[in-house]
Enzyme design. Sequence first.
Site, PDB file in Angstrom:
ATOM      1  N   ARG A  27      90.910 -55.685  -2.982  1.00 43.81           N
ATOM      2  CA  ARG A  27      91.339 -57.043  -2.898  1.00 43.81           C
ATOM      3  C   ARG A  27      90.290 -58.107  -2.866  1.00 43.81           C
ATOM      4  O   ARG A  27      90.462 -59.399  -2.565  1.00 43.81           O
ATOM      5  CB  ARG A  27      92.337 -57.238  -1.802  1.00 43.81           C
TER       6      ARG A  27
ATOM      7  N   TRP B 123      87.406 -62.140  -0.574  1.00 43.53           N
ATOM      8  CA  TRP B 123      86.927 -62.566  -1.853  1.00 43.53           C
ATOM      9  C   TRP B 123      86.778 -64.023  -1.754  1.00 43.53           C
ATOM     10  O   TRP B 123      87.835 -64.792  -1.195  1.00 43.53           O
ATOM     11  CB  TRP B 123      88.228 -62.040  -2.691  1.00 43.53           C
TER      12      TRP B 123
ATOM     13  N   GLU C 265      94.056 -57.268 -25.061  1.00 44.99           N
ATOM     14  CA  GLU C 265      93.998 -56.287 -23.856  1.00 44.99           C
ATOM     15  C   GLU C 265      92.587 -55.537 -23.859  1.00 44.99           C
ATOM     16  O   GLU C 265      91.933 -55.633 -22.919  1.00 44.99           O
ATOM     17  CB  GLU C 265      95.054 -55.406 -23.580  1.00 44.99           C
TER      18      GLU C 265
ATOM     19  N   HIS D 127      88.277 -68.516 -40.089  1.00 39.48           N
ATOM     20  CA  HIS D 127      88.557 -69.929 -39.972  1.00 39.48           C
ATOM     21  C   HIS D 127      87.529 -70.557 -39.290  1.00 39.48           C
ATOM     22  O   HIS D 127      87.776 -71.792 -38.351  1.00 39.48           O
ATOM     23  CB  HIS D 127      89.827 -70.156 -39.565  1.00 39.48           C
TER      24      HIS D 127
ATOM     25  N   ASN E 263      94.054 -64.383   4.747  1.00 43.97           N
ATOM     26  CA  ASN E 263      94.083 -64.277   3.228  1.00 43.97           C
ATOM     27  C   ASN E 263      95.169 -65.472   2.558  1.00 43.97           C
ATOM     28  O   ASN E 263      96.266 -65.476   3.130  1.00 43.97           O
ATOM     29  CB  ASN E 263      94.641 -62.761   3.040  1.00 43.97           C
ATOM     30  N   GLY E 264      94.498 -66.295   1.948  1.00 45.77           N
ATOM     31  CA  GLY E 264      95.136 -67.350   1.261  1.00 45.77           C
ATOM     32  C   GLY E 264      94.158 -68.621   1.434  1.00 45.77           C
ATOM     33  O   GLY E 264      93.228 -68.436   1.331  1.00 45.77           O
TER      34      GLY E 264
ATOM     35  N   CYS F  56      91.435 -60.644  -0.603  1.00 47.04           N
ATOM     36  CA  CYS F  56      91.199 -60.620   0.522  1.00 47.04           C
ATOM     37  C   CYS F  56      92.168 -59.505   1.225  1.00 47.04           C
ATOM     38  O   CYS F  56      93.406 -59.774   0.876  1.00 47.04           O
ATOM     39  CB  CYS F  56      91.217 -61.967   1.546  1.00 47.04           C
TER      40      CYS F  56
ATOM     41  N   LYS G 163      89.583 -55.854 -21.197  1.00 46.80           N
ATOM     42  CA  LYS G 163      89.040 -54.750 -20.335  1.00 46.80           C
ATOM     43  C   LYS G 163      87.618 -54.578 -20.384  1.00 46.80           C
ATOM     44  O   LYS G 163      86.971 -54.280 -19.621  1.00 46.80           O
ATOM     45  CB  LYS G 163      89.709 -53.533 -21.135  1.00 46.80           C
TER      46      LYS G 163
HETATM   47  C1  F6R Z   1      92.817 -57.121 -15.719  1.00 46.73           C
HETATM   48  C2  F6R Z   1      93.948 -57.483 -14.557  1.00 46.73           C
HETATM   49  C3  F6R Z   1      94.426 -58.832 -14.479  1.00 46.73           C
HETATM   50  C4  F6R Z   1      95.805 -58.542 -13.933  1.00 46.73           C
HETATM   51  C5  F6R Z   1      96.396 -60.208 -13.478  1.00 46.73           C
HETATM   52  C6  F6R Z   1      97.744 -60.205 -13.210  1.00 46.73           C
HETATM   53  O1  F6R Z   1      92.583 -55.894 -15.904  1.00 46.73           O
HETATM   54  O2  F6R Z   1      94.115 -56.463 -13.901  1.00 46.73           O
HETATM   55  O3  F6R Z   1      94.179 -59.621 -15.371  1.00 46.73           O
HETATM   56  O4  F6R Z   1      96.690 -58.229 -14.895  1.00 46.73           O
HETATM   57  O5  F6R Z   1      95.528 -60.623 -12.634  1.00 46.73           O
HETATM   58  O6  F6R Z   1      97.997 -59.172 -12.116  1.00 46.73           O
HETATM   59  P1  F6R Z   1      99.430 -58.898 -11.499  1.00 46.73           P
HETATM   60  O7  F6R Z   1      99.781 -58.004 -12.691  1.00 46.73           O
HETATM   61  O8  F6R Z   1      99.171 -58.216 -10.097  1.00 46.73           O
HETATM   62  O9  F6R Z   1     100.208 -59.981 -11.554  1.00 46.73           O
END
Ligand code: F6R
Length: 608
Positions: free
Chosen positions: A27, A75, A481, A504, A101-102, A2, A485
């Site tokens: 956000r 969000w 990672e 396995h 937000n929260g 948000c 992605k």
């Molecule tokens: C994936 C991604 C998320 C953040 C995770 C932590 O591409 O961006 O998995 O890495 O939400 O966010 P931060 O680094 O802001 O704590």
Amino acid sequence: MCGIVGYVGKQQVTPLLLEGLSKLEYRGYDSAGVAVMTEHGIEVKKSKGRLSILSDMLDGGDALKGNMGIGHTRWATHGEPSDTNSHPHLSQSGKFAVVHNGIIENYMKLRTYLTQKGFTFLSETDTEVIAHLVEYYYEGDIVDTVIKVMNKVEGSYALGILCADQPDSFVAVRKESPLIVGLGEGENFIASDIPAILSHTRKVYFLENNEIVMLTADQVKVFNPDKEEVTKSVYTVDWDIHAAEKGGYEHFMFKEIMEQPRAIADTVKPRIKDGTIVLDDISLSDEYLKNIQKIYIVACGSAYHVGVVGKYVIEEMTRIPVEVSVASEFRYANPIVNERTLVVVISQSGETADTIAAMREAKRLGGRTFAIVNAVGSAIAREADDVLYTWAGPEIAVATTKAYSTQLNAIYMLSLYVAQRLSLIEPVKLAAYIKALEELPEKIEKLLENKGEIQYIASKYYNSKSVFFLGRSLDYAVALEGSLKLKEISYIHSEAYAAGELKHGTIALIEEGTVVVALCTVKSLFDKMLSNIKEVKARGAVVIAIAEEGHTEIEHEADHVIYVPKSNPLVMPSEVVVPLQLFSYYVSSLKGLDIDKPRNLAKSVTVE
Ligand code: F6R
């Protein structure tokens, strides 16, 4: 999660709110809305869907006239994305408008209480209880009212509140959700993040938990919950506004991938002095370093994946045992932490709720916290005992790329720093590592030049149903990672496996045409990876291999090979991840998806 923006000044507010929200859409982007103080009182316009729908509804901002207002991009947490559940929410009489937000954790209890008092709820949100509570407690002084509300609600919040009685001022408050104040000339702002206001002012206050701010065009007053005025220091944002804009690129993600050489250089180079790693702001004493028994790395998502690399690198360089923990699990696992435990928390936003909670738990148990953070002044940066900033600049695409890469480099530097301070590393070896770090930006530049080849490979497989990423040791850490992605921006099912583990059980899923990305850059394990490639090929897989330049024998086994420049093994993850980022990007692009704002996600996960 948000985004909030608010303005009071002399300009027309609605276009300003829309502009601010466009910078915060990362956000949350399932609905948006604004509340404006017009000549008729508070007027609200909101809509489900992207900000562009709201903007059309408001004629680009012309439809609501006024000089003060608040806006929100959502969000969804409580209640599906819908027009009604969108913010702002009005109190029963329409006297107050609230953006939030929260999460209000005791909202059900409050909702029941307020219903008994005669309030009617229109939405399913937790936020609406705030709007009604404000009205319930209001006796003419909005700051007093906010303090009463704060005493009643549990959870996290950044709130912006308009009151119809006060046509020239509004209030905001935060607890555990980010909120900054932008200080202009004859105008003032609130926002969830700096990009929302950066085209208007560079001067900001970072609000602390439980601080309440009252803004007029010419004045900003900050109060603590005892209504005492608080003196704040002004922080001047020094990054360029263009850093948070697309600058001619089609997507933020692509721009951020291309920025990696610069981001890594900015993070690393100023910290190399006379052949050593110098971390100026870090206050770890020799005594403390000598006595460290264990290092925890705690983070979420991609930042957690950096931690997995970190475990290999730190243990290799320092022989201090490292445990990596997903932040959302850390607190519930009864972690073994004491004053001889260094807890490294990694976060781009510095606002991730689970990471903050884990950091606080680590502190409570007596551990020392060391944060690797990108967002200056964020909660984690403020609360950790030490902070090592990654100078990636603002990252807007929801899927992280340059922040991940700079976090990796921060981890390499931390490992070298500890090894160097404890004299665990021979000068020749240290010099070789430092040289490898210095050379990384150029090598990544070279990898990025190869993007056409990766785009071609993506064009062959973008319709895949399932993709596996395999690797061993550090390559396995990067496979995690690569897989994240791909799944988050292309919606293709994907899994990362330690290559030796596949047989396995999971190998049962490999069938004719399954795409397997095999990371084969760990020299000592290269032959084992070749065997794993043979195993999946024998079951019909198509293999895209990533190998170090010169290892051409892999061409006999894999269907495609992407070469990465030779480098020091411990910094190799920084190279290997780049083709994986590009592959995901091109797959998503070929599928015509919204790369920067993938479904169901939001940047900066400020709720647990
Ligand atoms: C994936 C991604 C998320 C953040 C995770 C932590 O591409 O961006 O998995 O890495 O939400 O966010 P931060 O680094 O802001 O704590």
